[in-house]
Design a protein around this motif. Sequence first.
Motif, PDB file in Angstrom:
ATOM      1  N   TYR A 327       0.862  -1.181   0.000  1.00 17.08           N
ATOM      2  CA  TYR A 327       0.000   0.000   0.000  1.00 17.08           C
ATOM      3  C   TYR A 327       0.900   1.234   0.000  1.00 17.08           C
ATOM      4  CZ  TYR A 327      -3.160   3.591   1.869  1.00 17.08           C
ATOM      5  OH  TYR A 327      -3.877   4.744   2.075  1.00 17.08           O
ATOM      6  N   ALA A 334      -1.756  -8.080   5.810  1.00 18.21           N
ATOM      7  CA  ALA A 334      -2.913  -8.659   5.122  1.00 18.21           C
ATOM      8  C   ALA A 334      -3.660  -9.599   6.061  1.00 18.21           C
ATOM      9  CB  ALA A 334      -2.459  -9.392   3.861  1.00 18.21           C
ATOM     10  N   TYR A 360      -6.121   0.667   4.165  1.00 18.75           N
ATOM     11  CA  TYR A 360      -6.484  -0.401   3.226  1.00 18.75           C
ATOM     12  C   TYR A 360      -7.433  -1.427   3.846  1.00 18.75           C
ATOM     13  CZ  TYR A 360      -2.486  -2.222   5.825  1.00 18.75           C
ATOM     14  OH  TYR A 360      -1.617  -2.571   6.826  1.00 18.75           O
ATOM     15  N   LEU A 361      -7.685  -1.294   5.164  1.00 16.83           N
ATOM     16  CA  LEU A 361      -8.619  -2.192   5.848  1.00 16.83           C
ATOM     17  C   LEU A 361      -9.850  -1.393   6.236  1.00 16.83           C
ATOM     18  CD1 LEU A 361      -6.072  -4.029   8.192  1.00 16.83           C
ATOM     19  CD2 LEU A 361      -7.138  -4.955   6.122  1.00 16.83           C
ATOM     20  N   GLY A 527     -10.041  -7.803   7.109  1.00 19.11           N
ATOM     21  CA  GLY A 527      -9.302  -8.261   5.940  1.00 19.11           C
ATOM     22  C   GLY A 527     -10.072  -9.261   5.102  1.00 19.11           C
ATOM     23  N   TYR A 551      -8.824  -5.810   0.169  1.00 20.86           N
ATOM     24  CA  TYR A 551      -7.835  -4.825   0.614  1.00 20.86           C
ATOM     25  C   TYR A 551      -7.888  -3.640  -0.337  1.00 20.86           C
ATOM     26  CZ  TYR A 551      -6.255  -9.082   2.913  1.00 20.86           C
ATOM     27  OH  TYR A 551      -6.209 -10.248   3.639  1.00 20.86           O
TER      28      TYR A 551
END
Length: 560
Positions: A327, A334, A360-361, A527, A551
Amino acid sequence: MSDSIFRKLFVILIVVMAFLDVKLQAAVEEKHMNQYVERCLERTAAVFSMEENTENEISQNEKGENGQESRMEESARNENVDDSQGTVSENQAGAADHESESAPVVIRVLLTGGQGYAHHDFMLSFEDDYYIQNGQEVYYGEAGTSITEADIASLFARQSEMKAHAGNVQSNGQSIGEEETEDGLIVGIWRDGGWDTDAEWKLSMDGGVGETYQGILVITQAGNGTSGGQQIGQGTEGYYLVNTLPLESYLYYVLPSEMPSSYPMEALKAQAVCARSYAMLQIRQGRMEQYGADVDDTTAFQVYHTQGTSEAAIQAVDETAGQYLSYQGEPIEAFYYACSCGHSTTADIWRGSVGRDYSYLVYRDYGTLEQESPWYRWSYQAKQFDIEALKSRLLTVLAQNKNYISIYKGEGSSKEGWTEITDRGKMEEIISGMSAVQDIQIQERLAGEVVDCLHITSGSFHIMIEGEYYIRNILTADGYMLIKQDMSVSEGLTLVPSGFFEIEAVKQDGNLIAYVLKGGGFGHGVGMSQYGARYLAEEGKDYEYILTYYYENVTIDKVH
């Protein structure tokens, strides 16, 4: 001088020269082996940047009072689901710096065999000739022979004797002439001028069945030097067994334990990328360095070698070789888990996430994607409330991480006017003295309505448990029955399946006598959902789509 005497002297000279030549070659070969072993056992600093950067490192777990990561919380990230379709395990995963060279990534796995870190009874056998590196000495073993813990004890005794002779010369209080020696034994097959990391051998631990492993084995004495077995209660006597092998080979045996090989290939490939990312992060963080390892083989990290590999697992690893998630140019953690309840939650469920960039989560509604999963909905019934079991669990949480349990004294249901009890001894006394519970309810929730604070009322005391994992642990009852939506029954689970549930208290004469949980999903809900990955793959989505579905704004990078 007669010819006969001359000939005899000549023969003697030839023999002496040949002997010296053999000794010289042996010394050169031994030096070569020692140098190679040092390179072979070096962590993967040549592949990934290992520089200290604590501001950017992501903590896997919430911290305890002493700053050490909570082992109990760590296990919450790694839960197994055993059903008719195989084993699905929940884990968190991450990645390391993406700088790379051409050298293969090597990972060191501390083997437990399900019995703990230190081993007192084991047997190692090879079908090929093998070698044992003991400090500055190398021993040869014939194919078909075995090594036991008794043999290892003898070698360590010799190693100690060598060290004593090397460092006991004293001069004015200063040790002189000390020779550098290894703290562990290295066992493996030496082939074509190097340790063969593809070599196979069998190992049985603590009376278990012998299993085939790959790579080399490093054996150290438990509790020796910086090994520190006491820190997590894994034992301080016996031997630590560390399997060192290529990362890709390691993943061959991780994947079948994390996701059933019967799942679609694209789901398996998505899982392979997550598992690789996680392993790379562990190599970088070095949290198991005290054992000379990067990970262990349990759910505390990733399950390794609980079953053999499969063609599908090998294919998934090979077709994603070296790939991991990043990211904004940096590797991500992850996280993944078994099954959602129809939506996710965020990393806020872990206190260690505060101040970290987990953009990203994100919370996401998955609709009915996983509605066919048995774990999509479930009910849990603790028909006979056991206050002694509750007290035991509360005391365990207090001992492991006091930051997740608070006790107040006061009347009413509001904290206003309550007095907080902060002394650990007094808190233990209050918990141990509980004779009844009047109420139990969820006090706070986070994104996706996941539980975040449990309120237990006992007399004038109010006990607050924070964190979805600890709440799930506290509400686990011995001998309970969990009924999944397909009406199948699961018994003996050691943790409530997820933190997505409602609680119904059953009372008699004002005291709690039972409770019922109604919820859905299996795992923490952050996730990638493994069941969701399966269903997306069955719809024709490829692994790249699956990964970017779970993600947000990530890219798939590759170590070459």
